[in-house]
Design a protein around this motif. Structure first.
Motif, mmCIF file in Angstrom:
data_model
loop_
_atom_site.group_PDB
_atom_site.id
_atom_site.type_symbol
_atom_site.label_atom_id
_atom_site.label_comp_id
_atom_site.label_asym_id
_atom_site.label_seq_id
_atom_site.Cartn_x
_atom_site.Cartn_y
_atom_site.Cartn_z
ATOM 1 N N PRO A 199 -8.104 -1.651 2.271
ATOM 2 C CA PRO A 199 -6.824 -2.225 2.694
ATOM 3 C C PRO A 199 -5.727 -1.195 2.979
ATOM 4 O O PRO A 199 -4.661 -1.563 3.469
ATOM 5 N N GLU A 200 -5.949 0.083 2.690
ATOM 6 C CA GLU A 200 -4.887 1.081 2.839
ATOM 7 C C GLU A 200 -4.321 1.178 4.254
ATOM 8 O O GLU A 200 -3.100 1.208 4.413
ATOM 9 N N PRO A 201 -5.151 1.231 5.303
ATOM 10 C CA PRO A 201 -4.563 1.308 6.646
ATOM 11 C C PRO A 201 -3.705 0.084 6.983
ATOM 12 O O PRO A 201 -2.660 0.206 7.613
ATOM 13 N N ILE A 202 -4.142 -1.079 6.537
ATOM 14 C CA ILE A 202 -3.352 -2.291 6.789
ATOM 15 C C ILE A 202 -2.048 -2.224 6.004
ATOM 16 O O ILE A 202 -0.985 -2.581 6.521
ATOM 17 N N ASP A 203 -2.104 -1.770 4.756
ATOM 18 C CA ASP A 203 -0.883 -1.618 3.948
ATOM 19 C C ASP A 203 0.107 -0.675 4.623
ATOM 20 O O ASP A 203 1.315 -0.953 4.662
ATOM 21 N N ASP A 204 -0.393 0.430 5.151
ATOM 22 C CA ASP A 204 0.481 1.385 5.834
ATOM 23 C C ASP A 204 1.121 0.765 7.071
ATOM 24 O O ASP A 204 2.315 0.953 7.330
ATOM 25 N N ALA A 205 0.327 0.018 7.826
ATOM 26 C CA ALA A 205 0.863 -0.633 9.028
ATOM 27 C C ALA A 205 1.893 -1.695 8.655
ATOM 28 O O ALA A 205 2.932 -1.820 9.309
ATOM 29 N N ILE A 206 1.633 -2.444 7.590
ATOM 30 C CA ILE A 206 2.586 -3.460 7.133
ATOM 31 C C ILE A 206 3.894 -2.801 6.703
ATOM 32 O O ILE A 206 4.986 -3.297 7.016
ATOM 33 N N ALA A 207 3.803 -1.678 6.021
ATOM 34 C CA ALA A 207 5.015 -0.974 5.591
ATOM 35 C C ALA A 207 5.840 -0.522 6.798
ATOM 36 O O ALA A 207 7.069 -0.672 6.821
ATOM 37 N N ALA A 208 5.177 0.014 7.807
ATOM 38 C CA ALA A 208 5.889 0.479 9.006
ATOM 39 C C ALA A 208 6.529 -0.689 9.753
ATOM 40 O O ALA A 208 7.689 -0.611 10.176
ATOM 41 N N VAL A 209 5.800 -1.780 9.899
ATOM 42 C CA VAL A 209 6.337 -2.945 10.601
ATOM 43 C C VAL A 209 7.459 -3.591 9.792
ATOM 44 O O VAL A 209 8.436 -4.082 10.361
ATOM 45 N N SER A 210 7.358 -3.559 8.475
ATOM 46 C CA SER A 210 8.411 -4.140 7.630
ATOM 47 C C SER A 210 9.727 -3.398 7.804
ATOM 48 O O SER A 210 10.798 -4.015 7.801
ATOM 49 N N GLN A 211 9.672 -2.089 7.961
ATOM 50 C CA GLN A 211 10.902 -1.328 8.225
ATOM 51 C C GLN A 211 11.514 -1.749 9.552
ATOM 52 O O GLN A 211 12.736 -1.922 9.665
ATOM 53 N N MET A 212 10.671 -1.919 10.554
ATOM 54 C CA MET A 212 11.167 -2.379 11.851
ATOM 55 C C MET A 212 11.744 -3.785 11.739
ATOM 56 O O MET A 212 12.754 -4.109 12.367
#
Length: 186
Positions: free
Chosen positions: A105-118
Motif C-alpha cells: 500500500p505504500e505507493p498508494i499512501d504516497d499518492a493519497i498524501a500528495a493529492v490530499s495536499q492539493m
C-alpha cells in the motif's frame, strides 16, 4: 488622585505608538513579511512596456480574483504534471495493477498524501473565489471543476486502498465488474 499623565502632547503620544509598533515589528519581522508576501493586493504584475516589448514589473496590483484564479491554474498544472500524460483513470489504474501484483500500500499512501495536499489547497482557493465572485463567477466555476477533479482522484485512490486492504479478491471482482469509482473517470 489618578495617575500622572505619561504623555502631555499629541506628538509624544504619536512617538510612543511609533516606538511600540517598531518594537513589535522587530520581534515579529518574519511573520509580518510572510503575511505581506501572501497579500494579493501587494503583488505586482509584469506587463510589456518598452521598445522591444520587454517585460518590466509595474505598480499595478493584481485583483484578488485574478490572484486566486492564478493559484487555481497553477494547481491544475501541478495536477496535470502529477498525472503525467495519462488521464485520472489510467493513473489510478496503474496503482491498481501495481497493488494487485505487489500487495504493497505504500505507493498508494504516497499518492493519497500528495493529492490530499492539493485537495487542501484547492478547497481554500475555491472558498476564496466563492467569497469574491459568488457561485455565478466564472473563476469559481473553474476552481470548482478543479476541486471536483482532485476530489475524484482522491476518492479513487482511497477506495482502491480500502478495498484492497479488506480483501484483494473483492477488489479484483469489483474491478472486473467496473464498479470502482475511478473506473467512471475519464
Amino acid at each position: 488622585m489618578g495617575r500622572p499623565r505619561k504623555y502631555h502632547t499629541a506628538e509624544e503620544l504619536r512617538q510612543s505608538k511609533c516606538r511600540k509598533s517598531k518594537k513589535w515589528y522587530d520581534r515579529n519581522k518574519s511573520a509580518a513579511q510572510s503575511k505581506n508576501e501572501m497579500e494579493p493586493s501587494r503583488n505586482l504584475i509584469a506587463e510589456p512596456s518598452g521598445i522591444n516589448g520587454s517585460v518590466e514589473p509595474t505598480k499595478k496590483p493584481v485583483s484578488k480574483s485574478a490572484y486566486w484564479n492564478s493559484r487555481v491554474e497553477h494547481l491544475n498544472a501541478k495536477l496535470d504534471g502529477f498525472l503525467g500524460d495519462k488521464g485520472a483513470r489510467h493513473f489510478i489504474e496503474s496503482f491498481y495493477h501495481q497493488y494487485v501484483s505487489d500487495v504493497s500500500p505504500e505507493p498508494i499512501d504516497d499518492a493519497i498524501a500528495a493529492v490530499s495536499q492539493m485537495q487542501t489547497s484547492i478547497y481554500r482557493y475555491s472558498d476564496e473565489l466563492l467569497q469574491i465572485s459568488g457561485t455565478l463567477g466564472t473563476e469559481w466555476k473553474r476552481a470548482d471543476a478543479v476541486r471536483k477533479r482532485v476530489g475524484d482522484i482522491a476518492r479513487g485512490l482511497q477506495e482502491l486502498l480500502m478495498e484492497g486492504m479488506v480483501d484483494i479478491n473483492d477488489l479484483k471482482v469489483l474491478y472486473s465488474c467496473n464498479k470502482l469509482v475511478f473506473q467512471s473517470l475519464e
